[in-house]
Motif scaffolding. Structure first.
Motif, mmCIF file in Angstrom:
data_model
loop_
_atom_site.group_PDB
_atom_site.id
_atom_site.type_symbol
_atom_site.label_atom_id
_atom_site.label_comp_id
_atom_site.label_asym_id
_atom_site.label_seq_id
_atom_site.Cartn_x
_atom_site.Cartn_y
_atom_site.Cartn_z
ATOM 1 N N GLY A 118 -2.071 -1.567 -7.431
ATOM 2 C CA GLY A 118 -1.624 -0.460 -8.267
ATOM 3 C C GLY A 118 -0.164 -0.584 -8.651
ATOM 4 N N GLU A 119 0.331 0.430 -9.346
ATOM 5 C CA GLU A 119 1.670 0.368 -9.910
ATOM 6 C C GLU A 119 2.708 1.010 -8.999
ATOM 7 O OE1 GLU A 119 1.563 2.074 -13.780
ATOM 8 O OE2 GLU A 119 0.490 0.374 -14.652
ATOM 9 N N GLY A 120 3.954 0.571 -9.171
ATOM 10 C CA GLY A 120 5.062 1.142 -8.412
ATOM 11 C C GLY A 120 6.012 0.069 -7.917
ATOM 12 N N LYS A 130 10.606 8.387 1.580
ATOM 13 C CA LYS A 130 11.351 8.697 0.349
ATOM 14 C C LYS A 130 12.665 9.398 0.667
ATOM 15 C CE LYS A 130 7.311 9.232 -2.685
ATOM 16 N NZ LYS A 130 6.500 10.255 -3.401
ATOM 17 N N GLN A 131 12.646 10.302 1.650
ATOM 18 C CA GLN A 131 13.870 11.028 1.986
ATOM 19 C C GLN A 131 14.944 10.094 2.520
ATOM 20 O OE1 GLN A 131 14.410 14.383 1.280
ATOM 21 N NE2 GLN A 131 16.496 13.639 1.669
ATOM 22 N N LEU A 132 14.542 9.099 3.297
ATOM 23 C CA LEU A 132 15.512 8.110 3.797
ATOM 24 C C LEU A 132 16.131 7.331 2.636
ATOM 25 C CD1 LEU A 132 13.596 6.796 6.926
ATOM 26 C CD2 LEU A 132 15.777 8.025 6.953
ATOM 27 N N ARG A 143 0.815 -1.221 0.000
ATOM 28 C CA ARG A 143 0.000 0.000 0.000
ATOM 29 C C ARG A 143 0.846 1.268 0.000
ATOM 30 N NH1 ARG A 143 -4.060 -3.130 3.106
ATOM 31 N NH2 ARG A 143 -5.826 -3.291 1.672
ATOM 32 N N HIS A 144 2.147 1.116 0.219
ATOM 33 C CA HIS A 144 3.031 2.283 0.238
ATOM 34 C C HIS A 144 4.151 2.122 -0.786
ATOM 35 C CE1 HIS A 144 1.011 2.330 4.214
ATOM 36 N NE2 HIS A 144 0.930 3.603 3.921
ATOM 37 N N ARG A 145 3.798 1.572 -1.923
ATOM 38 C CA ARG A 145 4.767 1.374 -2.995
ATOM 39 C C ARG A 145 5.245 2.712 -3.546
ATOM 40 N NH1 ARG A 145 2.539 -2.813 -5.369
ATOM 41 N NH2 ARG A 145 4.030 -2.766 -7.074
ATOM 42 N N LEU A 146 6.408 2.705 -4.133
ATOM 43 C CA LEU A 146 7.021 3.925 -4.656
ATOM 44 C C LEU A 146 6.554 4.171 -6.090
ATOM 45 C CD1 LEU A 146 10.606 3.082 -3.395
ATOM 46 C CD2 LEU A 146 9.144 4.917 -2.489
#
Length: 319
Positions: free
Chosen positions: A244-246, A311-313, A199-202
């Motif tokens: 979804g995609e990522g 994302k920042q990490l 659920r937290h894909r990039l």
């Protein structure tokens, strides 16, 4: 405030490498050691891959220990389609360090020794099958009480599997070990499940920018993720499975929370157990949402992630 003391237990595939690099780049983290377990590839490759990442990051002083090469019941599960046969996308480095850099001490003994030296201070981040962690608990029954906290990538919340019908890879690779860990550990136990990761894909736009930065680490990341990226894109017709995609960096979600607990913005607290006998459900993590099992120790199961912090990490990891 001193640095956070982390002990990493990995089965170094692509996402383990990403998680390790995230921790290596964090300024307020001190990694006491890295223990290797079977999983994404065989134990020899796992050891080599960990050393390869450490060399890339100029951190070869961190001790690396070889651990379990098979599950508690003597089984081994590995699908080379996702991580490659060698675990890092089958793009070998002729200059990679050799196994002579691995410590002579067994990973499980090292775990127990390190935690006994820093009682109540060590966060153990386990992002592979839990064989080493379970063995540590069996060899030293006080081990689970001496950790500051345990962070796990594994298990599932909704009976969605990724290698079996209802089971996530890390748990189904050694269900007995997962069961021992979830039932024996009394320290705060945090779990980044398969569904949480999905659920937290990039987004692909972010991923492309991330791996195309002009740094040695970003180029390494682009190379090792090429096989995985193609595999994921080929499989994304199944929206029900992938949400979804990522790109999904599964192990990084647990590591990010260990580095900065504010990355997790919502969680639930449940008793958890592992199904050991079902013909379809062996290895599935069971959430006791009704508290019918009356388990004394409850796990902290992640639900929502601050993606900007996450994302920042990742960005910091490849600078």
């Amino acid at each position: 405030m001193g640095k956070k003391l982390l002990l990493l237990d990995v089965d170094c595939g692509v996402d383990d490498a990403q998680a390790m690099m995230m921790a290596l780049a964090a300024p307020d983290v001190h990694i006491l050691g890295i223990t290797c377990t079977h999983g994404n590839t065989n134990i020899e490759n796992v050891c080599k891959n960990v050393l390869r990442v450490l060399q890339l990051c100029n951190r070869m002083e961190i001790p690396v220990y070889r651990g379990a090469g098979i599950s508690l019941l003597g089984e081994r599960l590995h699908d080379p389609a996702y991580h490659g046969k060698d675990g890092l996308g089958d793009v070998p480095d002729p200059n990679a360090p050799g196994l002579e850099h691995i410590q002579a001490e067994h990973a499980v003994n090292a775990m127990i020794r390190i935690v006994n030296k820093h009682v109540g201070q060590v966060c153990l981040v386990a992002v592979g099958p839990l064989t080493n962690v379970a063995l540590a608990a069996k060899m030293d029954p006080t081990f689970p009480t001496k950790l500051k906290s345990l962070y796990i990538m594994g298990g599932n919340m909704e009976a969605r599997g990724n290698v079996r019908v209802c089971s996530e890879f890390n748990f189904v690779t050694d269900p007995e070990a997962a069961s021992i860990v979830l039932s024996h550990f009394t320290c705060p136990t945090h779990i980044a499940t398969w569904e949480y990761s999905l659920r937290h894909r990039l987004p692909w736009d972010f991923f492309r920018q991330w791996v195309n930065q002009n740094t040695e680490k970003a180029r390494f990341m682009k190379n090792i993720t090429a096989l995985t990226t193609q595999y994921v894109k080929d499989d994304q017709g199944n929206k029900e499975l992938f949400f979804g995609e990522g790109f999904v960096s599964c192990d990084s979600y647990a590591m990010a929370a260990a580095i900065d607990e504010s990355v997790v913005t919502e969680h639930a607290v449940y008793g958890v157990s592992v199904e050991l006998h079902g013909s379809l459900t062996r290895g599935m993590m069971v959430l006791d949402t009704l508290d019918l099992l009356k388990l004394k120790h409850k796990a902290i199961v992640f639900l929502k992630c601050d993606m900007e912090k996450f994302k920042q990490l990742l960005v910091n990891a490849v600078k």
